[in-house]
Design an enzyme around this catalytic site. Structure first.
Site, PDB file in Angstrom:
ATOM      1  N   GLU A 107      46.347 -59.512  36.182  1.00 24.94           N
ATOM      2  CA  GLU A 107      45.264 -60.372  36.651  1.00 24.94           C
ATOM      3  C   GLU A 107      45.795 -61.574  37.427  1.00 24.94           C
ATOM      4  OE1 GLU A 107      41.732 -59.419  33.477  1.00 24.94           O
ATOM      5  OE2 GLU A 107      43.542 -60.380  32.707  1.00 24.94           O
ATOM      6  N   GLU A 127      43.978 -53.001  28.453  1.00 23.42           N
ATOM      7  CA  GLU A 127      43.136 -53.605  27.412  1.00 23.42           C
ATOM      8  C   GLU A 127      42.364 -52.574  26.597  1.00 23.42           C
ATOM      9  OE1 GLU A 127      43.985 -57.074  30.092  1.00 23.42           O
ATOM     10  OE2 GLU A 127      43.719 -54.907  30.312  1.00 23.42           O
TER      11      GLU A 127
END
Length: 253
Positions: A107, A127
Site C-alpha cells: 500500500e 490480508e
C-alpha cells in the site's frame, strides 16, 4: 529510519529495520510523516524517494508489536498507514522497491507516484489469508494501477505478483539491477527535477484529480491550472531559456 538529501533536490527516506522485515511500528509511522513534512516545507527538495534496507521492502504493520504492549495503529491521523499511504502531498514520491512489498508495504508502493523495483521484488495483499481487509489503500488503489482482473486476483487470493508481471502491466516504471536500485530511482528523479517544479506539481495534481472527473470538469481543472501557472516566474523562464538556447534555471516561483 534514515533521511537524506543526497543530490539534486531529491530526499531519500529509508526504512531500516531489516531484522523485522521492515515492518512498521507506530513510532516509524510518525517518523515517516515527520520526514515528509520536512520535504513539503523545504523549497530546495522537489522529489522524495522511499526505499528499504535488507531483502524486504516492507512487510506491512508489525503485528507482534500491535498485539503486545506498546501496540497501536501503525499509522497517523494525517498520513494513514506508515504516515504516507493516505498523505495529501504536492511533491512526487518514488518508491524504490528492494524486495517484497506486501500488505501495508504494498500500500506504500501504491501510494507512490512512480515505482522502481529490482527483479526479485513482488507485490501482494495477503490480508484475506489472515481474515483481514487491505483497508489502507490496497483495495481501491490497486484497480487504478493494474487491470481489474489482476487487482481482483491479488485481493481474493492474497498471492503476490512478481516485479516482472507488475512491470508488464504498468505498476513498475523501471526494473533495476540489484546494485542499481537507488541509482535508477535517483535518475528518474533527475528527469523530473529537470522540469519546472510548480508545473510538475500542478501536472501531478490535475492528473490525479482529473481521474475522478468527467471530461468537461477535467478540462476546466486543467485550464484553471494553466491560468495559475501563467502567473509564475518560471512561466517566463521556460520560453526565455528556449529562445536563448540554454538550460532553464527554475526558481520554483
Amino acid at each position: 529510519m534514515t533521511f537524506a538529501v543526497p543530490h539534486n533536490r531529491t530526499a531519500v527516506i529509508t526504512i531500516d529495520r531489516p531484522a523485522a522485515r521492515n515492518a512498521i511500528t507506530p513510532e516509524m509511522a510518525s517518523r515517516i510523516e515527520e520526514y515528509w513534512d520536512r520535504i513539503e516545507a523545504d523549497d530546495s527538495v522537489w522529489v522524495g524517494i522511499i526505499t528499504g534496507t535488507g531483502p524486504v521492502f516492507c512487510a506491512g504493520a508489525d503485528l507482534k508489536r500491535m498485539a503486545g504492549e506498546g501496540g497501536g495503529p501503525a499509522g497517523t491521523e494525517r498520513g494513514g498507514f506508515a504516515g504516507i499511504a493516505d498523505r495529501v502531498r504536492t511533491k512526487p514520491l518514488i518508491a524504490a522497491v528492494n524486495g517484497p512489498a506486501v500488505a501495508g508495504g504494498c500500500e506504500i508502493v501504491l501510494a507512490a507516484d512512480l515505482v522502481v523495483a529490482v527483479p526479485r521484488a513482488s507485490f501482494g495483499l495477503p490480508e484475506v489469508k489472515r481474515s483481514l481487509v487491505a483497508a489502507a489503500g490496497g483495495l481501491y488503489h490497486t484497480p487504478r494501477a493494474l487491470p481489474r482482473n489482476l487487482a481482483m486476483e491479488m485481493a481474493l487470493t492474497g498471492d503476490p505478483v512478481s516485479a516482472e508481471r507488475a512491470f508488464t502491466h504498468g505498476l513498475v516504471n523501471v526494473l533495476a539491477e540489484e546494485d542499481r536500485l537507488l541509482d535508477e530511482a535517483l535518475s528518474l528523479s533527475d528527469r523530473i527535477c529537470a522540469n519546472a517544479p510548480l508545473a510538475v506539481r500542478e501536472s501531478r495534481r490535475v492528473l490525479l484529480e482529473g481521474m475522478a472527473l468527467d471530461e468537461h470538469a477535467a478540462r476546466s481543472l486543467a485550464a484553471e491550472s494553466m491560468s495559475w501557472i501563467r502567473t509564475t516566474e518560471d512561466f517566463a523562464e521556460g520560453p526565455r531559456a528556449f529562445v536563448e538556447k540554454r538550460a532553464p534555471q527554475w526558481s520554483g516561483r
